[in-house]
Design a protein around this motif. Structure first.
Motif, PDB file in Angstrom:
ATOM      1  N   VAL A 288      -8.741 -33.156 -11.511  1.00 16.02           N
ATOM      2  CA  VAL A 288      -7.999 -31.893 -11.503  1.00 16.02           C
ATOM      3  C   VAL A 288      -8.460 -31.003 -10.351  1.00 16.02           C
ATOM      4  O   VAL A 288      -7.643 -30.421  -9.636  1.00 16.02           O
ATOM      5  CB  VAL A 288      -8.166 -31.153 -12.849  1.00 16.02           C
ATOM      6  N   ARG A 289      -9.781 -30.911 -10.162  1.00 13.14           N
ATOM      7  CA  ARG A 289     -10.319 -30.018  -9.135  1.00 13.14           C
ATOM      8  C   ARG A 289      -9.769 -30.330  -7.743  1.00 13.14           C
ATOM      9  O   ARG A 289      -9.235 -29.435  -7.069  1.00 13.14           O
ATOM     10  CB  ARG A 289     -11.853 -30.064  -9.140  1.00 13.14           C
ATOM     11  N   PRO A 290      -9.858 -31.577  -7.264  1.00 14.55           N
ATOM     12  CA  PRO A 290      -9.304 -31.843  -5.934  1.00 14.55           C
ATOM     13  C   PRO A 290      -7.790 -31.689  -5.878  1.00 14.55           C
ATOM     14  O   PRO A 290      -7.242 -31.334  -4.831  1.00 14.55           O
ATOM     15  CB  PRO A 290      -9.729 -33.289  -5.655  1.00 14.55           C
ATOM     16  N   ALA A 291      -7.115 -31.956  -6.998  1.00 14.25           N
ATOM     17  CA  ALA A 291      -5.650 -31.836  -7.014  1.00 14.25           C
ATOM     18  C   ALA A 291      -5.219 -30.386  -6.824  1.00 14.25           C
ATOM     19  O   ALA A 291      -4.340 -30.084  -6.006  1.00 14.25           O
ATOM     20  CB  ALA A 291      -5.097 -32.401  -8.325  1.00 14.25           C
ATOM     21  N   VAL A 292      -5.837 -29.456  -7.568  1.00 12.64           N
ATOM     22  CA  VAL A 292      -5.431 -28.053  -7.456  1.00 12.64           C
ATOM     23  C   VAL A 292      -5.885 -27.456  -6.128  1.00 12.64           C
ATOM     24  O   VAL A 292      -5.212 -26.587  -5.566  1.00 12.64           O
ATOM     25  CB  VAL A 292      -5.963 -27.213  -8.641  1.00 12.64           C
ATOM     26  N   ARG A 293      -7.023 -27.948  -5.635  1.00 10.06           N
ATOM     27  CA  ARG A 293      -7.467 -27.450  -4.333  1.00 10.06           C
ATOM     28  C   ARG A 293      -6.520 -27.878  -3.229  1.00 10.06           C
ATOM     29  O   ARG A 293      -6.258 -27.138  -2.283  1.00 10.06           O
ATOM     30  CB  ARG A 293      -8.881 -27.960  -4.041  1.00 10.06           C
ATOM     31  N   THR A 294      -5.992 -29.086  -3.351  1.00  7.62           N
ATOM     32  CA  THR A 294      -5.094 -29.603  -2.322  1.00  7.62           C
ATOM     33  C   THR A 294      -3.703 -28.999  -2.445  1.00  7.62           C
ATOM     34  O   THR A 294      -3.143 -28.491  -1.460  1.00  7.62           O
ATOM     35  CB  THR A 294      -4.999 -31.142  -2.413  1.00  7.62           C
ATOM     36  N   TRP A 295      -3.135 -29.046  -3.649  1.00 13.01           N
ATOM     37  CA  TRP A 295      -1.739 -28.616  -3.844  1.00 13.01           C
ATOM     38  C   TRP A 295      -1.611 -27.096  -3.761  1.00 13.01           C
ATOM     39  O   TRP A 295      -0.712 -26.576  -3.091  1.00 13.01           O
ATOM     40  CB  TRP A 295      -1.216 -29.125  -5.179  1.00 13.01           C
ATOM     41  N   PHE A 296      -2.511 -26.377  -4.433  1.00  7.22           N
ATOM     42  CA  PHE A 296      -2.409 -24.915  -4.478  1.00  7.22           C
ATOM     43  C   PHE A 296      -3.378 -24.217  -3.530  1.00  7.22           C
ATOM     44  O   PHE A 296      -3.374 -22.993  -3.458  1.00  7.22           O
ATOM     45  CB  PHE A 296      -2.675 -24.414  -5.907  1.00  7.22           C
ATOM     46  N   ARG A 297      -4.213 -24.997  -2.815  1.00 11.20           N
ATOM     47  CA  ARG A 297      -5.250 -24.402  -1.960  1.00 11.20           C
ATOM     48  C   ARG A 297      -5.991 -23.320  -2.740  1.00 11.20           C
ATOM     49  O   ARG A 297      -6.239 -22.209  -2.249  1.00 11.20           O
ATOM     50  CB  ARG A 297      -4.617 -23.829  -0.682  1.00 11.20           C
ATOM     51  N   ALA A 298      -6.336 -23.644  -3.976  1.00  5.95           N
ATOM     52  CA  ALA A 298      -6.820 -22.660  -4.937  1.00  5.95           C
ATOM     53  C   ALA A 298      -8.195 -22.110  -4.598  1.00  5.95           C
ATOM     54  O   ALA A 298      -9.078 -22.839  -4.141  1.00  5.95           O
ATOM     55  CB  ALA A 298      -6.837 -23.282  -6.330  1.00  5.95           C
ATOM     56  N   GLU A 299      -8.351 -20.813  -4.844  1.00  5.69           N
ATOM     57  CA  GLU A 299      -9.638 -20.136  -4.713  1.00  5.69           C
ATOM     58  C   GLU A 299      -9.900 -19.326  -5.971  1.00  5.69           C
ATOM     59  O   GLU A 299      -8.998 -18.650  -6.477  1.00  5.69           O
ATOM     60  CB  GLU A 299      -9.638 -19.169  -3.523  1.00  5.69           C
ATOM     61  N   VAL A 300     -11.119 -19.389  -6.478  1.00  5.71           N
ATOM     62  CA  VAL A 300     -11.546 -18.518  -7.569  1.00  5.71           C
ATOM     63  C   VAL A 300     -12.735 -17.721  -7.060  1.00  5.71           C
ATOM     64  O   VAL A 300     -13.780 -18.279  -6.736  1.00  5.71           O
ATOM     65  CB  VAL A 300     -11.925 -19.315  -8.830  1.00  5.71           C
TER      66      VAL A 300
END
Length: 278
Positions: A36-48
């Protein structure tokens, strides 16, 4: 669609689904997090951001705005960041509508720490010392029109404040931006729900949106989220007793939480150059 707000529309009634917290499985969460972590980082370029503002120990009530419609990415973005910072021995429970935690996926949801939204379940999880994530606006918030994408609106729901006071825990606001850009949200569909007489089944909205791959969606089928950049920011804890006294006014605390969150969301929005791209 997470959030105590959904249950609160019927007076925080709902069913209390037993000891769902016992299903929390940190090893399973760690395994899921690996993809999940790499997927959301890649697709959403997510930052918390600001995860260190969450008190290092003890129960906490995280209060967040809710975005993205049916396929809301809020939990997928936040949970990996939480466990990455605190480790897998600190429980995080997200409150969800009973429709999410029932049926064939119920065991999976429970293992991930997702429990049915009710005051009793929230209080029990906090009594256990867990961190509880709640979305007071529920589906009302998640389906807000694109024209109000950056507005904090819990639809008058204040049950989260009562829960925090009853449990004697701090409220930690959490704001998110970007998920409401994953498709074009046209309307919550209150009138359509009334016209179809769905309100008697506790369905207050029939949201209408436009996205990919199905185009126009009237609740179903749910479109897949566009790769919008999502930023979540944890704000400073609010000690209710310290700031509002031993007999705090519920509405005053709620207003303070929402104003604090709105200021942060306005700041994040001002730094955002383009929709989706961030």
């Amino acid at each position: 669609m997470n959030g105590e707000g959904i249950i609160e529309t019927s007076g925080w009634g709902g069913r209390v689904g037993g000891n769902e917290r016992s299903g929390w499985d940190p090893k399973f969460i760690e395994q899921v997090g690996k993809w999940v972590r790499p997927a959301v980082r890649t697709w959403f370029r997510a930052e918390v951001r600001g995860i260190e503002r969450i008190p290092a120990g003890g129960p906490v009530l995280l209060v967040a705005n809710h975005s993205g419609g049916m396929i809301t990415p809020d939990g997928l973005v936040f949970a990996p960041a939480f466990y990455g910072h605190f480790g897998y021995d600190r429980p995080l429970h997200s409150l969800a509508h009973y429709g999410v935690v029932m049926g064939p996926l119920s065991l999976v949801m429970n293992r991930l720490g997702i429990i049915e939204a009710s005051p009793d379940n929230a209080a029990a999880a906090l009594d256990d010392g867990a961190v509880v994530l709640v979305f007071p606006g529920g589906d009302y918030d998640a389906y807000r029109p694109t024209t109000a994408a950056n507005v904090i609106d819990f639809n008058g729901r204040t049950g989260y404040v009562k829960t925090a006071i009853r449990a004697g825990v701090p409220i930690v606001p959490l704001v998110s931006i970007g998920a409401q850009e994953t498709q074009l949200f046209l309307t919550r569909g209150h009138r359509l729900a009334k016209l179809l007489r769905l309100t008697k089944f506790r369905l207050e909205i029939v949201p209408v949106s436009v996205g990919l791959p199905f185009g126009l969606s009237v609740f179903f089928p749910p479109n897949l989220p566009l790769p919008s950049k999502i930023v979540m920011e944890v704000l400073d804890p609010i000690d209710i007793v310290a700031q509002f006294g031993d007999d705090p006014d519920i509405d005053e605390v709620d207003a303070h939480v929402r104003v604090t969150m709105q200021r942060s969301l306005d700041r994040l929005a001002a730094r955002r150059r383009f929709p989706v791209l961030g």
